[in-house]
Design a protein around this motif. Sequence first.
Motif, PDB file in Angstrom:
ATOM      1  N   MET A   1       0.823  -1.202   0.000  1.00 36.59           N
ATOM      2  CA  MET A   1       0.000   0.000   0.000  1.00 36.59           C
ATOM      3  C   MET A   1       0.867   1.266   0.000  1.00 36.59           C
ATOM      4  SD  MET A   1      -3.144  -0.880   0.076  1.00 36.59           S
ATOM      5  CE  MET A   1      -4.099  -2.325   0.256  1.00 36.59           C
ATOM      6  N   THR A   2       1.928   1.243  -0.741  1.00 38.28           N
ATOM      7  CA  THR A   2       2.795   2.421  -0.808  1.00 38.28           C
ATOM      8  C   THR A   2       2.508   3.365  -1.965  1.00 38.28           C
ATOM      9  OG1 THR A   2       4.401   1.108  -1.984  1.00 38.28           O
ATOM     10  CG2 THR A   2       4.692   1.323   0.398  1.00 38.28           C
ATOM     11  N   PRO A   3       1.647   3.039  -2.950  1.00 37.21           N
ATOM     12  CA  PRO A   3       1.460   3.956  -4.080  1.00 37.21           C
ATOM     13  C   PRO A   3       0.895   5.315  -3.706  1.00 37.21           C
ATOM     14  CG  PRO A   3       0.555   1.781  -4.566  1.00 37.21           C
ATOM     15  CD  PRO A   3       0.952   1.791  -3.131  1.00 37.21           C
ATOM     16  N   ILE A   4       0.092   5.394  -2.630  1.00 35.32           N
ATOM     17  CA  ILE A   4      -0.563   6.668  -2.291  1.00 35.32           C
ATOM     18  C   ILE A   4       0.456   7.761  -2.001  1.00 35.32           C
ATOM     19  CG2 ILE A   4      -2.063   7.806  -0.600  1.00 35.32           C
ATOM     20  CD1 ILE A   4      -3.723   5.240  -0.626  1.00 35.32           C
ATOM     21  N   PRO A   5       1.508   7.509  -1.147  1.00 37.77           N
ATOM     22  CA  PRO A   5       2.503   8.566  -0.923  1.00 37.77           C
ATOM     23  C   PRO A   5       3.220   8.977  -2.210  1.00 37.77           C
ATOM     24  CG  PRO A   5       2.701   6.879   0.753  1.00 37.77           C
ATOM     25  CD  PRO A   5       1.706   6.381  -0.258  1.00 37.77           C
ATOM     26  N   SER A   6       3.484   8.019  -3.130  1.00 35.61           N
ATOM     27  CA  SER A   6       4.195   8.393  -4.346  1.00 35.61           C
ATOM     28  C   SER A   6       3.316   9.253  -5.258  1.00 35.61           C
ATOM     29  CB  SER A   6       4.693   7.144  -5.073  1.00 35.61           C
ATOM     30  OG  SER A   6       3.607   6.398  -5.546  1.00 35.61           O
ATOM     31  N   ILE A   7       1.997   9.004  -5.263  1.00 35.84           N
ATOM     32  CA  ILE A   7       1.089   9.863  -6.035  1.00 35.84           C
ATOM     33  C   ILE A   7       1.088  11.274  -5.449  1.00 35.84           C
ATOM     34  CG2 ILE A   7      -1.339  10.282  -6.584  1.00 35.84           C
ATOM     35  CD1 ILE A   7      -1.640   7.227  -6.827  1.00 35.84           C
ATOM     36  N   ALA A   8       1.030  11.357  -4.125  1.00 34.29           N
ATOM     37  CA  ALA A   8       1.051  12.676  -3.463  1.00 34.29           C
ATOM     38  C   ALA A   8       2.372  13.383  -3.741  1.00 34.29           C
ATOM     39  CB  ALA A   8       0.829  12.519  -1.962  1.00 34.29           C
ATOM     40  N   SER A   9       3.473  12.623  -3.717  1.00 34.69           N
ATOM     41  CA  SER A   9       4.782  13.212  -3.979  1.00 34.69           C
ATOM     42  C   SER A   9       4.877  13.729  -5.413  1.00 34.69           C
ATOM     43  CB  SER A   9       5.860  12.154  -3.721  1.00 34.69           C
ATOM     44  OG  SER A   9       7.110  12.643  -4.078  1.00 34.69           O
ATOM     45  N   ALA A  10       4.355  12.958  -6.369  1.00 32.34           N
ATOM     46  CA  ALA A  10       4.365  13.395  -7.767  1.00 32.34           C
ATOM     47  C   ALA A  10       3.526  14.657  -7.948  1.00 32.34           C
ATOM     48  CB  ALA A  10       3.845  12.271  -8.664  1.00 32.34           C
ATOM     49  N   ALA A  11       2.385  14.718  -7.259  1.00 29.01           N
ATOM     50  CA  ALA A  11       1.525  15.905  -7.342  1.00 29.01           C
ATOM     51  C   ALA A  11       2.244  17.123  -6.796  1.00 29.01           C
ATOM     52  CB  ALA A  11       0.217  15.662  -6.595  1.00 29.01           C
ATOM     53  N   ARG A  12       3.002  16.930  -5.690  1.00 28.15           N
ATOM     54  CA  ARG A  12       3.758  18.050  -5.112  1.00 28.15           C
ATOM     55  C   ARG A  12       4.839  18.537  -6.074  1.00 28.15           C
ATOM     56  NH1 ARG A  12       3.309  15.428  -0.009  1.00 28.15           N
ATOM     57  NH2 ARG A  12       5.215  14.304  -0.485  1.00 28.15           N
ATOM     58  N   ARG A  13       5.498  17.577  -6.735  1.00 28.60           N
ATOM     59  CA  ARG A  13       6.549  17.955  -7.689  1.00 28.60           C
ATOM     60  C   ARG A  13       5.955  18.740  -8.862  1.00 28.60           C
ATOM     61  NH1 ARG A  13       8.526  12.782  -6.607  1.00 28.60           N
ATOM     62  NH2 ARG A  13       7.607  11.961  -8.535  1.00 28.60           N
ATOM     63  N   ARG A  14       4.795  18.283  -9.363  1.00 25.55           N
ATOM     64  CA  ARG A  14       4.136  19.003 -10.465  1.00 25.55           C
ATOM     65  C   ARG A  14       3.712  20.400 -10.010  1.00 25.55           C
ATOM     66  NH1 ARG A  14       1.866  13.944 -11.708  1.00 25.55           N
ATOM     67  NH2 ARG A  14      -0.038  14.461 -10.585  1.00 25.55           N
ATOM     68  N   SER A  15       3.197  20.471  -8.807  1.00 23.59           N
ATOM     69  CA  SER A  15       2.756  21.758  -8.266  1.00 23.59           C
ATOM     70  C   SER A  15       3.941  22.713  -8.125  1.00 23.59           C
ATOM     71  CB  SER A  15       2.062  21.541  -6.927  1.00 23.59           C
ATOM     72  OG  SER A  15       1.722  22.769  -6.346  1.00 23.59           O
ATOM     73  N   ARG A  16       5.077  22.195  -7.598  1.00 23.75           N
ATOM     74  CA  ARG A  16       6.277  23.013  -7.426  1.00 23.75           C
ATOM     75  C   ARG A  16       6.799  23.476  -8.786  1.00 23.75           C
ATOM     76  NH1 ARG A  16      10.428  19.803  -4.577  1.00 23.75           N
ATOM     77  NH2 ARG A  16       8.655  19.517  -3.210  1.00 23.75           N
ATOM     78  N   ALA A  17       6.784  22.579  -9.775  1.00 25.98           N
ATOM     79  CA  ALA A  17       7.245  22.935 -11.121  1.00 25.98           C
ATOM     80  C   ALA A  17       6.364  24.017 -11.722  1.00 25.98           C
ATOM     81  CB  ALA A  17       7.266  21.703 -12.018  1.00 25.98           C
ATOM     82  N   LEU A  18       5.051  23.897 -11.493  1.00 24.59           N
ATOM     83  CA  LEU A  18       4.124  24.907 -12.012  1.00 24.59           C
ATOM     84  C   LEU A  18       4.383  26.265 -11.374  1.00 24.59           C
ATOM     85  CD1 LEU A  18       1.665  25.603 -13.745  1.00 24.59           C
ATOM     86  CD2 LEU A  18       0.223  24.955 -11.814  1.00 24.59           C
ATOM     87  N   VAL A  19       4.585  26.267 -10.046  1.00 28.10           N
ATOM     88  CA  VAL A  19       4.855  27.524  -9.332  1.00 28.10           C
ATOM     89  C   VAL A  19       6.149  28.149  -9.841  1.00 28.10           C
ATOM     90  CG1 VAL A  19       5.498  28.485  -7.081  1.00 28.10           C
ATOM     91  CG2 VAL A  19       3.532  26.962  -7.268  1.00 28.10           C
ATOM     92  N   LEU A  20       7.193  27.314 -10.027  1.00 30.30           N
ATOM     93  CA  LEU A  20       8.476  27.835 -10.507  1.00 30.30           C
ATOM     94  C   LEU A  20       8.369  28.390 -11.922  1.00 30.30           C
ATOM     95  CD1 LEU A  20      10.959  25.174  -9.100  1.00 30.30           C
ATOM     96  CD2 LEU A  20      10.696  27.542  -8.365  1.00 30.30           C
ATOM     97  N   SER A  21       7.605  27.704 -12.792  1.00 29.48           N
ATOM     98  CA  SER A  21       7.481  28.213 -14.162  1.00 29.48           C
ATOM     99  C   SER A  21       6.669  29.502 -14.202  1.00 29.48           C
ATOM    100  CB  SER A  21       6.889  27.149 -15.091  1.00 29.48           C
ATOM    101  OG  SER A  21       5.529  26.963 -14.837  1.00 29.48           O
ATOM    102  N   VAL A  22       5.627  29.605 -13.362  1.00 32.96           N
ATOM    103  CA  VAL A  22       4.861  30.858 -13.286  1.00 32.96           C
ATOM    104  C   VAL A  22       5.742  31.981 -12.755  1.00 32.96           C
ATOM    105  CG1 VAL A  22       2.968  32.026 -12.096  1.00 32.96           C
ATOM    106  CG2 VAL A  22       2.594  29.783 -13.118  1.00 32.96           C
ATOM    107  N   ALA A  23       6.519  31.685 -11.704  1.00 27.89           N
ATOM    108  CA  ALA A  23       7.410  32.702 -11.131  1.00 27.89           C
ATOM    109  C   ALA A  23       8.444  33.148 -12.164  1.00 27.89           C
ATOM    110  CB  ALA A  23       8.100  32.161  -9.889  1.00 27.89           C
ATOM    111  N   GLY A  24       8.967  32.184 -12.937  1.00 25.89           N
ATOM    112  CA  GLY A  24       9.927  32.530 -13.985  1.00 25.89           C
ATOM    113  C   GLY A  24       9.303  33.407 -15.053  1.00 25.89           C
ATOM    114  N   GLY A  25       8.071  33.077 -15.446  1.00 25.86           N
ATOM    115  CA  GLY A  25       7.367  33.880 -16.452  1.00 25.86           C
ATOM    116  C   GLY A  25       7.118  35.291 -15.971  1.00 25.86           C
ATOM    117  N   VAL A  26       6.713  35.417 -14.695  1.00 29.84           N
ATOM    118  CA  VAL A  26       6.473  36.746 -14.109  1.00 29.84           C
ATOM    119  C   VAL A  26       7.770  37.545 -14.078  1.00 29.84           C
ATOM    120  CG1 VAL A  26       5.866  37.949 -11.977  1.00 29.84           C
ATOM    121  CG2 VAL A  26       4.433  36.075 -12.796  1.00 29.84           C
ATOM    122  N   SER A  27       8.881  36.883 -13.712  1.00 27.11           N
ATOM    123  CA  SER A  27      10.178  37.575 -13.659  1.00 27.11           C
ATOM    124  C   SER A  27      10.581  38.109 -15.033  1.00 27.11           C
ATOM    125  CB  SER A  27      11.266  36.629 -13.143  1.00 27.11           C
ATOM    126  OG  SER A  27      10.977  36.237 -11.823  1.00 27.11           O
TER     127      SER A  27
END
Length: 198
Positions: A1-27
């Motif tokens: 039953m370990t897939p749930i943490p990896s899904i959450a981790s992948a979602a966090r990575r996507r979220s962080r990447a989205l925030v960084l790309s938005v911040a880069g675009g704003v800059s």
Amino acid sequence: MTPIPSIASAARRRSRALVLSVAGGVSVFLLLELAASCSAMEGGPVLSEEQFSAHVRDTQAAGEDTVRFLGSEPDSVILQKSGVGVSCADDLGVDGDGVSRDQPSIAWAPDLKDGDAGYRVAVESLRTRWSERGWKVTEEPVTDPVTGKATGLREIHTTDDHGVTLSLSPGRRSGEGRIVADGGCVRHDGYWHWDTDD
């Protein structure tokens, strides 16, 4: 039953990447805005002498065309030619040797038949003509310079395809207009003044 943490981790990575790309675009956007703002404060690009001479000719031609459209011969109703604008100065000291700033502006006082009624007809005619050319037209009420009261007349403005500002306002007497063609403050190589045969 370990897939749930990896899904959450992948979602966090996507979220962080989205925030960084938005911040880069704003800059990048902010840097471009800052560069445009600095360029505007400096006064825009420096035109060559030939480019500036062409702009002066465009300015005069735009005004003369407007005067003729209203039924007068430009040479017979010219008021003044000016190359100096109040705000056309190198306040920041950015212009190098051989770079000048000038604001070519010409005024005419055509006679408009039928007094104020003729002036109103001229305003409507110019509004239609300028609008048909795709130029944005603005207007403002005219007030009496002595009393400060509204005269019931309107001043009309536009900017043509060459960046020349055109305006019609009432002249000093009833039935007289004042047409101004203003080329704006322009940085250019060399030194310039109106020739007597311009």
